[in-house]
Design a protein around this motif. Structure first.
Motif, PDB file in Angstrom:
ATOM      1  N   PHE A 109     -13.716   4.995   4.810  1.00 32.08           N
ATOM      2  CA  PHE A 109     -12.311   4.988   4.418  1.00 32.08           C
ATOM      3  C   PHE A 109     -11.934   6.376   3.946  1.00 32.08           C
ATOM      4  CE2 PHE A 109     -13.050   0.369   3.564  1.00 32.08           C
ATOM      5  CZ  PHE A 109     -12.167  -0.087   4.523  1.00 32.08           C
ATOM      6  N   SER A 110     -10.713   6.783   4.221  1.00 41.25           N
ATOM      7  CA  SER A 110     -10.280   8.095   3.746  1.00 41.25           C
ATOM      8  C   SER A 110      -9.452   7.935   2.476  1.00 41.25           C
ATOM      9  CB  SER A 110      -9.463   8.813   4.819  1.00 41.25           C
ATOM     10  OG  SER A 110      -8.303   8.099   5.110  1.00 41.25           O
ATOM     11  N   VAL A 111      -9.496   8.944   1.649  1.00 40.48           N
ATOM     12  CA  VAL A 111      -8.702   8.993   0.435  1.00 40.48           C
ATOM     13  C   VAL A 111      -7.575   9.976   0.710  1.00 40.48           C
ATOM     14  CG1 VAL A 111      -8.690   9.617  -2.005  1.00 40.48           C
ATOM     15  CG2 VAL A 111     -10.690   8.493  -1.009  1.00 40.48           C
ATOM     16  N   ALA A 112      -6.345   9.553   0.454  1.00 34.77           N
ATOM     17  CA  ALA A 112      -5.190  10.394   0.776  1.00 34.77           C
ATOM     18  C   ALA A 112      -4.392  10.722  -0.477  1.00 34.77           C
ATOM     19  CB  ALA A 112      -4.302   9.690   1.789  1.00 34.77           C
ATOM     20  N   ILE A 113      -3.780  11.886  -0.466  1.00 30.40           N
ATOM     21  CA  ILE A 113      -2.879  12.291  -1.545  1.00 30.40           C
ATOM     22  C   ILE A 113      -1.549  12.689  -0.922  1.00 30.40           C
ATOM     23  CG2 ILE A 113      -4.734  13.093  -3.047  1.00 30.40           C
ATOM     24  CD1 ILE A 113      -3.880  15.978  -2.299  1.00 30.40           C
ATOM     25  N   GLN A 114      -0.559  12.825  -1.768  1.00 33.03           N
ATOM     26  CA  GLN A 114       0.725  13.337  -1.304  1.00 33.03           C
ATOM     27  C   GLN A 114       1.139  14.469  -2.229  1.00 33.03           C
ATOM     28  OE1 GLN A 114       3.963  10.505  -1.648  1.00 33.03           O
ATOM     29  NE2 GLN A 114       2.801   9.341  -3.135  1.00 33.03           N
ATOM     30  N   ILE A 115       1.882  15.379  -1.695  1.00 34.21           N
ATOM     31  CA  ILE A 115       2.408  16.486  -2.487  1.00 34.21           C
ATOM     32  C   ILE A 115       3.925  16.367  -2.461  1.00 34.21           C
ATOM     33  CG2 ILE A 115       2.625  18.980  -2.697  1.00 34.21           C
ATOM     34  CD1 ILE A 115      -0.117  19.230  -1.428  1.00 34.21           C
ATOM     35  N   MET A 116       4.509  16.278  -3.658  1.00 33.59           N
ATOM     36  CA  MET A 116       5.964  16.214  -3.804  1.00 33.59           C
ATOM     37  C   MET A 116       6.434  17.522  -4.434  1.00 33.59           C
ATOM     38  SD  MET A 116       6.544  12.475  -5.388  1.00 33.59           S
ATOM     39  CE  MET A 116       5.711  11.054  -4.745  1.00 33.59           C
ATOM     40  N   SER A 117       7.582  17.988  -3.978  1.00 38.56           N
ATOM     41  CA  SER A 117       8.106  19.259  -4.445  1.00 38.56           C
ATOM     42  C   SER A 117       9.568  19.115  -4.828  1.00 38.56           C
ATOM     43  CB  SER A 117       7.954  20.285  -3.316  1.00 38.56           C
ATOM     44  OG  SER A 117       8.606  21.473  -3.649  1.00 38.56           O
ATOM     45  N   LYS A 118      10.088  20.153  -5.412  1.00 40.88           N
ATOM     46  CA  LYS A 118      11.525  20.186  -5.725  1.00 40.88           C
ATOM     47  C   LYS A 118      12.314  20.282  -4.427  1.00 40.88           C
ATOM     48  CE  LYS A 118      11.052  22.788  -9.990  1.00 40.88           C
ATOM     49  NZ  LYS A 118      11.407  24.036 -10.656  1.00 40.88           N
ATOM     50  N   SER A 119      13.528  19.804  -4.466  1.00 40.08           N
ATOM     51  CA  SER A 119      14.431  19.953  -3.336  1.00 40.08           C
ATOM     52  C   SER A 119      15.141  21.289  -3.483  1.00 40.08           C
ATOM     53  CB  SER A 119      15.432  18.808  -3.312  1.00 40.08           C
ATOM     54  OG  SER A 119      16.294  18.945  -2.228  1.00 40.08           O
ATOM     55  N   TYR A 120      15.011  22.141  -2.495  1.00 37.71           N
ATOM     56  CA  TYR A 120      15.656  23.449  -2.551  1.00 37.71           C
ATOM     57  C   TYR A 120      16.902  23.439  -1.698  1.00 37.71           C
ATOM     58  CZ  TYR A 120      11.299  24.896  -4.642  1.00 37.71           C
ATOM     59  OH  TYR A 120      10.216  24.998  -5.461  1.00 37.71           O
ATOM     60  N   ASN A 121      18.036  23.375  -2.358  1.00 36.96           N
ATOM     61  CA  ASN A 121      19.329  23.350  -1.640  1.00 36.96           C
ATOM     62  C   ASN A 121      19.996  24.687  -1.719  1.00 36.96           C
ATOM     63  OD1 ASN A 121      18.983  20.701  -0.947  1.00 36.96           O
ATOM     64  ND2 ASN A 121      20.013  19.953  -2.785  1.00 36.96           N
ATOM     65  N   LEU A 152       0.825  -1.212   0.000  1.00 33.08           N
ATOM     66  CA  LEU A 152       0.000   0.000   0.000  1.00 33.08           C
ATOM     67  C   LEU A 152       0.863   1.268   0.000  1.00 33.08           C
ATOM     68  CD1 LEU A 152      -2.854  -0.839   2.523  1.00 33.08           C
ATOM     69  CD2 LEU A 152      -3.019  -0.631   0.052  1.00 33.08           C
ATOM     70  N   ASP A 153       2.053   1.183   0.558  1.00 30.93           N
ATOM     71  CA  ASP A 153       2.928   2.348   0.684  1.00 30.93           C
ATOM     72  C   ASP A 153       3.907   2.497  -0.475  1.00 30.93           C
ATOM     73  OD1 ASP A 153       1.784   2.999   3.104  1.00 30.93           O
ATOM     74  OD2 ASP A 153       3.200   1.781   4.238  1.00 30.93           O
ATOM     75  N   ILE A 154       3.780   1.665  -1.489  1.00 29.61           N
ATOM     76  CA  ILE A 154       4.776   1.655  -2.559  1.00 29.61           C
ATOM     77  C   ILE A 154       4.867   2.994  -3.296  1.00 29.61           C
ATOM     78  CG2 ILE A 154       3.354   0.768  -4.444  1.00 29.61           C
ATOM     79  CD1 ILE A 154       6.785  -0.599  -3.601  1.00 29.61           C
ATOM     80  N   SER A 155       3.769   3.723  -3.384  1.00 32.18           N
ATOM     81  CA  SER A 155       3.819   4.990  -4.119  1.00 32.18           C
ATOM     82  C   SER A 155       4.464   6.119  -3.315  1.00 32.18           C
ATOM     83  CB  SER A 155       2.419   5.406  -4.570  1.00 32.18           C
ATOM     84  OG  SER A 155       1.602   5.645  -3.459  1.00 32.18           O
ATOM     85  N   THR A 156       4.662   5.933  -2.023  1.00 35.64           N
ATOM     86  CA  THR A 156       5.301   6.973  -1.219  1.00 35.64           C
ATOM     87  C   THR A 156       6.818   6.820  -1.165  1.00 35.64           C
ATOM     88  OG1 THR A 156       5.050   5.716   0.831  1.00 35.64           O
ATOM     89  CG2 THR A 156       3.265   7.232   0.241  1.00 35.64           C
ATOM     90  N   VAL A 157       7.330   5.705  -1.621  1.00 34.85           N
ATOM     91  CA  VAL A 157       8.771   5.428  -1.531  1.00 34.85           C
ATOM     92  C   VAL A 157       9.576   6.259  -2.515  1.00 34.85           C
ATOM     93  CG1 VAL A 157      10.500   3.599  -1.805  1.00 34.85           C
ATOM     94  CG2 VAL A 157       8.349   3.112  -0.655  1.00 34.85           C
ATOM     95  N   SER A 158       8.999   6.581  -3.661  1.00 33.81           N
ATOM     96  CA  SER A 158       9.765   7.282  -4.698  1.00 33.81           C
ATOM     97  C   SER A 158      10.305   8.634  -4.222  1.00 33.81           C
ATOM     98  CB  SER A 158       8.921   7.452  -5.956  1.00 33.81           C
ATOM     99  OG  SER A 158       7.748   8.171  -5.654  1.00 33.81           O
ATOM    100  N   ALA A 159       9.550   9.353  -3.424  1.00 34.04           N
ATOM    101  CA  ALA A 159      10.039  10.643  -2.917  1.00 34.04           C
ATOM    102  C   ALA A 159      11.239  10.442  -1.996  1.00 34.04           C
ATOM    103  CB  ALA A 159       8.930  11.378  -2.175  1.00 34.04           C
ATOM    104  N   ASN A 160      11.187   9.406  -1.182  1.00 32.94           N
ATOM    105  CA  ASN A 160      12.312   9.138  -0.286  1.00 32.94           C
ATOM    106  C   ASN A 160      13.561   8.747  -1.066  1.00 32.94           C
ATOM    107  OD1 ASN A 160      10.797   9.547   2.094  1.00 32.94           O
ATOM    108  ND2 ASN A 160       9.927   7.521   1.875  1.00 32.94           N
ATOM    109  N   LEU A 161      13.393   7.905  -2.064  1.00 36.39           N
ATOM    110  CA  LEU A 161      14.550   7.476  -2.852  1.00 36.39           C
ATOM    111  C   LEU A 161      15.123   8.605  -3.686  1.00 36.39           C
ATOM    112  CD1 LEU A 161      13.388   3.957  -4.037  1.00 36.39           C
ATOM    113  CD2 LEU A 161      15.048   4.499  -2.250  1.00 36.39           C
ATOM    114  N   ALA A 162      14.270   9.484  -4.178  1.00 37.27           N
ATOM    115  CA  ALA A 162      14.736  10.605  -4.990  1.00 37.27           C
ATOM    116  C   ALA A 162      15.273  11.752  -4.143  1.00 37.27           C
ATOM    117  CB  ALA A 162      13.607  11.116  -5.877  1.00 37.27           C
ATOM    118  N   GLY A 163      15.030  11.720  -2.843  1.00 36.57           N
ATOM    119  CA  GLY A 163      15.531  12.769  -1.955  1.00 36.57           C
ATOM    120  C   GLY A 163      14.797  14.082  -2.102  1.00 36.57           C
ATOM    121  N   ILE A 164      13.503  14.008  -2.419  1.00 39.20           N
ATOM    122  CA  ILE A 164      12.716  15.233  -2.555  1.00 39.20           C
ATOM    123  C   ILE A 164      11.709  15.321  -1.413  1.00 39.20           C
ATOM    124  CG2 ILE A 164      13.006  15.394  -5.059  1.00 39.20           C
ATOM    125  CD1 ILE A 164      10.208  14.204  -5.352  1.00 39.20           C
TER     126      ILE A 164
END
Length: 86
Positions: free
Chosen positions: A74-86, A48-60
């Protein structure tokens, strides 16, 4: 080498689509299981968590939150991914 793969994914995440500031994917591709359901299917909760791993692996940066509640409670959840600001 795992470190090389992670650095490669970070490079792809930073270089791809420079005009896009955020991506809004689902947190999971299916609804959550009922309490006590799928106890004999050990990998199912982790998949179920497979779609949240990509942000961790990409470091964003990413955040996941509940968007709405369906009639079946049941709740429906989304995630927001952003650019990494270094």
């Amino acid at each position: 080498n795992t470190l090389n793969r992670i650095e490669e994914m970070e490079g792809v995440a930073k270089a791809s689509n420079p005009g896009i500031d955020i991506i809004i994917p689902p947190t999971s591709f299916t609804l959550a299981f009922r309490l006590g359901e799928k106890l004999d299917d050990y990998p199912a909760p982790y998949l179920l968590d497979i779609s949240t791993v990509s942000a961790n692996l990409a470091g964003i940066p990413a955040i996941s939150f509940s968007l709405s509640r369906l009639p079946n409670q049941f709740s429906v959840a989304i995630q927001i991914m952003s650019k990494s600001y270094n």
